[in-house]
Design a protein around this motif. Structure first.
Motif, mmCIF file in Angstrom:
data_model
loop_
_atom_site.group_PDB
_atom_site.id
_atom_site.type_symbol
_atom_site.label_atom_id
_atom_site.label_comp_id
_atom_site.label_asym_id
_atom_site.label_seq_id
_atom_site.Cartn_x
_atom_site.Cartn_y
_atom_site.Cartn_z
ATOM 1 N N VAL A 1 -11.602 33.903 5.608
ATOM 2 C CA VAL A 1 -11.440 32.512 6.046
ATOM 3 C C VAL A 1 -11.497 31.605 4.815
ATOM 4 O O VAL A 1 -12.398 31.745 3.986
ATOM 5 N N VAL A 2 -10.518 30.718 4.704
ATOM 6 C CA VAL A 2 -10.542 29.747 3.603
ATOM 7 C C VAL A 2 -10.780 28.350 4.182
ATOM 8 O O VAL A 2 -10.551 28.121 5.368
ATOM 9 N N ALA A 3 -11.239 27.436 3.324
ATOM 10 C CA ALA A 3 -11.401 26.040 3.751
ATOM 11 C C ALA A 3 -10.195 25.255 3.262
ATOM 12 O O ALA A 3 -9.799 25.378 2.097
ATOM 13 N N LEU A 4 -9.590 24.479 4.152
ATOM 14 C CA LEU A 4 -8.387 23.721 3.806
ATOM 15 C C LEU A 4 -8.619 22.241 4.047
ATOM 16 O O LEU A 4 -9.374 21.865 4.951
ATOM 17 N N PRO B 1 -0.565 27.080 13.744
ATOM 18 C CA PRO B 1 -1.718 26.696 14.563
ATOM 19 C C PRO B 1 -2.297 27.884 15.346
ATOM 20 O O PRO B 1 -1.599 28.881 15.580
ATOM 21 N N THR B 2 -3.555 27.778 15.734
ATOM 22 C CA THR B 2 -4.166 28.755 16.641
ATOM 23 C C THR B 2 -4.652 27.970 17.861
ATOM 24 O O THR B 2 -4.475 26.747 17.916
ATOM 25 N N GLU B 3 -5.326 28.644 18.776
ATOM 26 C CA GLU B 3 -5.802 27.891 19.941
ATOM 27 C C GLU B 3 -7.014 27.005 19.617
ATOM 28 O O GLU B 3 -7.390 26.157 20.410
ATOM 29 N N ASP B 4 -7.615 27.199 18.422
ATOM 30 C CA ASP B 4 -8.684 26.297 17.989
ATOM 31 C C ASP B 4 -8.066 25.171 17.168
ATOM 32 O O ASP B 4 -7.363 25.437 16.188
ATOM 33 N N ASP B 5 -8.364 23.925 17.561
ATOM 34 C CA ASP B 5 -7.733 22.774 16.888
ATOM 35 C C ASP B 5 -7.926 22.757 15.375
ATOM 36 O O ASP B 5 -7.045 22.333 14.640
ATOM 37 N N ASP B 6 -9.112 23.186 14.921
ATOM 38 C CA ASP B 6 -9.417 23.070 13.489
ATOM 39 C C ASP B 6 -9.142 24.372 12.725
ATOM 40 O O ASP B 6 -9.525 24.495 11.564
ATOM 41 N N VAL B 7 -8.495 25.350 13.395
ATOM 42 C CA VAL B 7 -8.270 26.643 12.731
ATOM 43 C C VAL B 7 -6.773 26.941 12.673
ATOM 44 O O VAL B 7 -6.057 26.754 13.659
ATOM 45 N N VAL B 8 -6.307 27.411 11.498
ATOM 46 C CA VAL B 8 -4.902 27.821 11.379
ATOM 47 C C VAL B 8 -4.844 29.260 10.872
ATOM 48 O O VAL B 8 -5.790 29.755 10.259
ATOM 49 N N ASN B 9 -3.729 29.907 11.172
ATOM 50 C CA ASN B 9 -3.485 31.245 10.642
ATOM 51 C C ASN B 9 -2.661 31.086 9.367
ATOM 52 O O ASN B 9 -1.617 30.439 9.386
ATOM 53 N N VAL B 10 -3.159 31.645 8.268
ATOM 54 C CA VAL B 10 -2.501 31.439 6.979
ATOM 55 C C VAL B 10 -1.511 32.574 6.726
ATOM 56 O O VAL B 10 -1.889 33.749 6.745
ATOM 57 N N SER B 11 -0.232 32.219 6.476
ATOM 58 C CA SER B 11 0.766 33.268 6.244
ATOM 59 C C SER B 11 1.173 33.353 4.775
ATOM 60 O O SER B 11 1.729 34.345 4.332
ATOM 61 N N ASP B 12 0.877 32.318 4.008
ATOM 62 C CA ASP B 12 1.250 32.359 2.589
ATOM 63 C C ASP B 12 0.382 31.360 1.810
ATOM 64 O O ASP B 12 -0.069 30.356 2.369
ATOM 65 N N LEU B 13 0.148 31.680 0.543
ATOM 66 C CA LEU B 13 -0.633 30.793 -0.320
ATOM 67 C C LEU B 13 0.038 30.726 -1.689
ATOM 68 O O LEU B 13 0.511 31.745 -2.191
ATOM 69 N N VAL B 14 0.073 29.545 -2.267
ATOM 70 C CA VAL B 14 0.667 29.384 -3.601
ATOM 71 C C VAL B 14 -0.321 28.606 -4.461
ATOM 72 O O VAL B 14 -0.806 27.553 -4.049
ATOM 73 N N GLY C 1 -7.434 42.698 7.265
ATOM 74 C CA GLY C 1 -7.478 41.695 8.335
ATOM 75 C C GLY C 1 -6.767 40.422 7.949
ATOM 76 O O GLY C 1 -6.299 40.272 6.814
ATOM 77 N N PRO C 2 -6.663 39.497 8.888
ATOM 78 C CA PRO C 2 -5.899 38.272 8.652
ATOM 79 C C PRO C 2 -6.629 37.273 7.744
ATOM 80 O O PRO C 2 -7.795 37.473 7.408
ATOM 81 N N VAL C 3 -5.909 36.225 7.364
ATOM 82 C CA VAL C 3 -6.544 35.098 6.666
ATOM 83 C C VAL C 3 -6.397 33.868 7.563
ATOM 84 O O VAL C 3 -5.287 33.539 7.992
ATOM 85 N N HIS C 4 -7.516 33.236 7.879
ATOM 86 C CA HIS C 4 -7.487 31.995 8.646
ATOM 87 C C HIS C 4 -7.998 30.852 7.785
ATOM 88 O O HIS C 4 -8.680 31.075 6.778
ATOM 89 N N GLY C 5 -7.661 29.659 8.184
ATOM 90 C CA GLY C 5 -8.146 28.490 7.464
ATOM 91 C C GLY C 5 -8.854 27.551 8.423
ATOM 92 O O GLY C 5 -8.393 27.356 9.553
ATOM 93 N N VAL C 6 -9.975 26.999 7.986
ATOM 94 C CA VAL C 6 -10.636 25.939 8.746
ATOM 95 C C VAL C 6 -10.215 24.627 8.091
ATOM 96 O O VAL C 6 -10.395 24.447 6.880
ATOM 97 N N VAL C 7 -9.605 23.743 8.881
ATOM 98 C CA VAL C 7 -9.140 22.471 8.312
ATOM 99 C C VAL C 7 -10.315 21.480 8.365
ATOM 100 O O VAL C 7 -10.798 21.122 9.427
#
Ligand code: UTP
Length: 304
Positions: free
Chosen positions: A164-167, A185-198, A254-260
């Motif tokens: 999990v990263v902080a965004l 987006p995910t079903e949590d308003d403040d959480v996203v699924n991260v597909s790429d990072l630069v 596992g996946p990478v998610h972000g908390v906005v």
């Protein structure tokens, strides 16, 4: 994927705090003093970070340090001589303040040697962390104590696994200073699924204006990826590049998610943000705030 207790995120206890950077943006103050020791009101910046880790239940803190970083170790150790002087004077309040930093968590230190980048600093934590998920808090990134972020990130790791990263949304003109995320987006308003990072893209190259800030909850699978990560931008081993590999291939760990995050955050390694942190936190202080706010308002009205 492994489903042991620690792997699913329960019982997360370890925090890693990289603090081995050279702090060149703050020269000459950082020539002989670590930037993490610069005071924010009356505590060194790093103490807020360790307090945040302890507040989120992380009782084991490993600090990644380097040359000139000795004051960091001294700050979180006891100072018997000073304590005795304060005890003899009967100054209980100051004694408490001196002891606060040494009672926060069990502290460990490892030296990075050459500062070969944030990814390399995190890799130095591998022998200590072992096969458990862990948190990373950048030593110069201050999250306002009134806006908790880490506890939410630990919850998200528990729910989704992986890392999990902080965004934080930033002005597109500023994105070149950060790692940027492509996210769904995910079903949590403040959480996203991260597909790429630069890492540090130009405004045109950036996949979004969601910037990575200095808090991470990582799966231990990141260590294998970091071992294979070649130096990237600036010739440094970038944590963002390793996370990008995880985001691109969920089978790695596992996946990478972000908390906005929408709260207050200060990069105390940046001179402007450092000054803003001091003013904001001083204004909120019960002991200093009322008088300081009054002075500040007169100053702004009469001298600006
Ligand atoms: P920065 O990008 O702020 O670099 O590092 P820096 O060297 O500390 O500061 P400037 O840019 O020269 O002023 C982000 C975080 O990663 C740590 C730093 O201590 C900081 O917490 N870091 C960076 C390491 O621990 N090791 C490294 O090799 C590089």
């Amino acid at each position: 994927m492994t489903t042991s207790r620690s792997r699913t995120g329960n019982g997360l206890t370890k925090a890693v705090i990289p603090a081995a950077g050279l702090g060149t943006r703050f020269l000459p103050a950082t020539k002989a003093t670590p930037k993490e020791m610069l005071p924010v009101v009356d505590k060194p910046a790093i103490q807020y970070v360790v307090e945040e880790a302890a507040g989120a239940g992380l009782s084991d803190v490993l600090m990644i340090t380097g040359r000139n970083k000795r004051p960091l170790e001294d700050h979180f150790d006891r100072n018997y001589e000073l304590e005795q002087v304060l005890r003899d004077k009967g100054d209980a309040a100051k004694l408490d303040r001196v002891q606060e930093s040494s009672d926060l968590a069990t502290m460990h230190y490892v030296r990075q040697g050459d500062p070969r980048g944030l990814g390399h600093a995190v890799l130095c934590a591998a022998p200590h962390v072992g096969d458990e998920p862990f948190a990373v808090l950048l030593g110069d990134d201050l999250i306002d104590p009134r806006d908790p972020l880490l506890a939410r990130m630990i919850e998200v790791r528990r729910r989704y696994g992986g890392s999990v990263v902080a965004l934080m949304e930033v002005d597109p003109e500023q994105i070149h200073l950060y790692g940027a995320a492509a996210a769904k987006p995910t079903e949590d308003d403040d959480v996203v699924n991260v597909s790429d990072l630069v890492e540090k893209p130009s405004t045109q190259e950036a996949p979004s204006n969601l910037a990575i800030i200095g808090r991470y909850v990582l799966d231990p699978g990141i260590f294998d990826v970091l071992r294979r990560t070649r130096p990237g931008r600036g010739g440094e081993i970038q944590l963002t590049d390793a996370l990008q590999a995880l985001a691109a291939d969920e089978s790695l760990s596992g996946p990478v998610h972000g908390v906005v995050f929408g709260g207050r955050r200060y990069d105390t390694g940046d001179r402007g943000d450092y000054l803003r942190a001091i003013v904001r936190l001083a204004c909120e202080r019960e002991d200093l705030g009322p008088e300081f706010r009054e002075w500040l308002s007169t100053f702004v009205n009469e001298e600006m």
